[in-house]
Design an enzyme around this catalytic site. Structure first.
Site, PDB file in Angstrom:
ATOM      1  N   GLU A 239      32.996  11.893  30.823  1.00  0.00           N
ATOM      2  CA  GLU A 239      32.403  12.513  29.635  1.00  0.00           C
ATOM      3  C   GLU A 239      32.835  11.728  28.405  1.00  0.00           C
ATOM      4  OE1 GLU A 239      32.943  16.743  29.238  1.00  0.00           O
ATOM      5  OE2 GLU A 239      33.032  16.622  27.045  1.00  0.00           O
TER       6      GLU A 239
ATOM      7  N   GLU B 219      32.696  16.054  18.036  1.00  0.00           N
ATOM      8  CA  GLU B 219      32.853  17.488  18.222  1.00  0.00           C
ATOM      9  C   GLU B 219      33.494  18.059  16.960  1.00  0.00           C
ATOM     10  OE1 GLU B 219      33.698  19.124  22.494  1.00  0.00           O
ATOM     11  OE2 GLU B 219      34.979  17.376  22.183  1.00  0.00           O
TER      12      GLU B 219
END
Length: 369
Positions: A252, A257
């Site tokens: 990932e 974020e």
């Protein structure tokens, strides 16, 4: 007569010896004075640097000027490279490593007696990715539903396989226009408080899985983020082989974020078999961006066979480059797909009880190779 001659010889010999002894009293020449350069100055100008492009115009060219009193030659070097010298103190250097990187430039001043002084300066230089070509993009120029040839959706709350999407999230993802639409040149992902399919919140998660998957290149996403306790917008990627090998073996890459309970902090991260969400030391880079919710910023990933670089507005913020690359540390040699979403809530933070609705706006998504 003989006595007179002996007397003369003795006098001559005495004079000779006296002159010979006098040579021992001659001092050697004085050593030359030490000449030590002083008042050394170093000036570095990055070509094209201005208020809008503080790290230059992308050419990578810098002009270096070195000056000092009592110097007859000058030199400079970049990091641990060899010193380059000349008599003028004027130099030009071209950086070639793509992206924005910080370098240490060391300058030297040399004197005629072999003495030197030095100083150094740190400089950030942006080098454009001129060798990369745009291979995939979405500028969201057509109002309405996002282009279905480019984007699919995750629908639901993750159940029954991974309820809460593995993080205790509270939203139910839909593909309704209430939660996702293109309007005025922007993709809008709308997270809102509403009762829907047994959940108290809705939102959207778009992905290019099975539509566009790639290995290596640069990703640029220009976005303005939502704010508020409980919001969790993300721009990220997953390995296209996730259905075969699972997570985190697929790898990932979190380009961006943001958690509303930790305002102004933008995070980038990698998740692998060697270090994933539950290992306690996730490889994370954090950057303070105070105007994330009022201004657009370009969140970027530069991905090659050796390294992942995370940039904001072309400035390198974090990189991942493990010394040992194997299946546990480096799954990033296989195709990945893109994901855009806004989550709400998590197992370690709560949603503001007064929350009603937020929007993440995305101007474009571009992939270069």
């Amino acid at each position: 007569m003989i006595k007179k001659m002996l007397y003369i010889l003795n006098i001559g010999l005495g004079l000779l010896l006296s002159c010979s002894g006098g040579n021992d009293d001659i001092s050697p020449p004085d050593p030359p004075n030490e000449i030590i350069p002083k008042n050394l100055t170093l000036t570095v100008e990055v070509q094209g640097a201005d208020a809008n492009n503080p790290n230059g115009d992308g050419s990578g060219i810098v002009s270096i000027t070195v000056n000092a009193e009592n110097a007859n030659s000058y030199g400079f070097k970049i990091e641990s490279e060899s010193e380059v010298k000349n008599a003028t103190g004027s130099f030009q250097y071209t950086f070639s490593n793509p992206g924005t990187n910080e370098y240490v430039i060391t300058a030297f001043a040399h004197s005629s007696t072999g003495h030197e002084v030095s100083t150094f300066k740190k400089v950030s230089v942006f080098v454009a990715f001129n060798n990369l070509q745009l291979v995939w993009s979405d500028d969201f120029d057509t109002d309405g539903t996002p282009d279905t040839s480019k984007w699919g959706y995750d629908i639901g709350n993750g159940c029954p396989d991974i309820c809460g999407w593995g993080n205790g999230e509270k939203q139910y993802y839909t593909n309704r226009s209430d939660n996702v639409k293109v309007e005025n040149g922007l993709l809008k992902i709308i997270a809102k408080k509403e009762d829907y399919q047994g959940s108290g919140y809705t939102s959207a998660r778009l992905l290019t899985k099975d539509k566009y998957e790639f290995t290596y290149g640069r990703v640029d996403v220009r976005a303005k983020l939502p704010s508020g306790q409980g919001t969790w917008p993300a721009i990220w990627m997953l390995g296209a082989n996730i259905d075969e090998v699972g997570w985190p073996e697929c790898g990932e890459i979190d380009i961006m974020e943001h958690w509303g309970h930790n305002p102004t902090v933008i995070s980038s991260a990698t998740h692998t078999l060697s270090c994933s969400g539950g290992c306690g030391n996730v490889k994370v880079g954090e950057t303070v961006v105070t105007d994330y919710a009022t201004q657009f910023h370009v969140y970027s990933l530069v991905w090659n066979e050796d390294e992942l670089q995370f940039l904001i507005d072309d400035e390198l913020k974090y990189s991942y480059n493990p010394a040992t690359k194997n299946v546990t540390t480096w799954p990033y040699n296989k195709p990945q797909f893109l994901i855009l979403n806004v989550a709400l809530g998590g197992s370690w933070f709560e949603i503001d009880p007064n929350f009603t609705e937020v929007v993440m706006e995305i101007d474009y998504v571009k992939v270069y190779q």
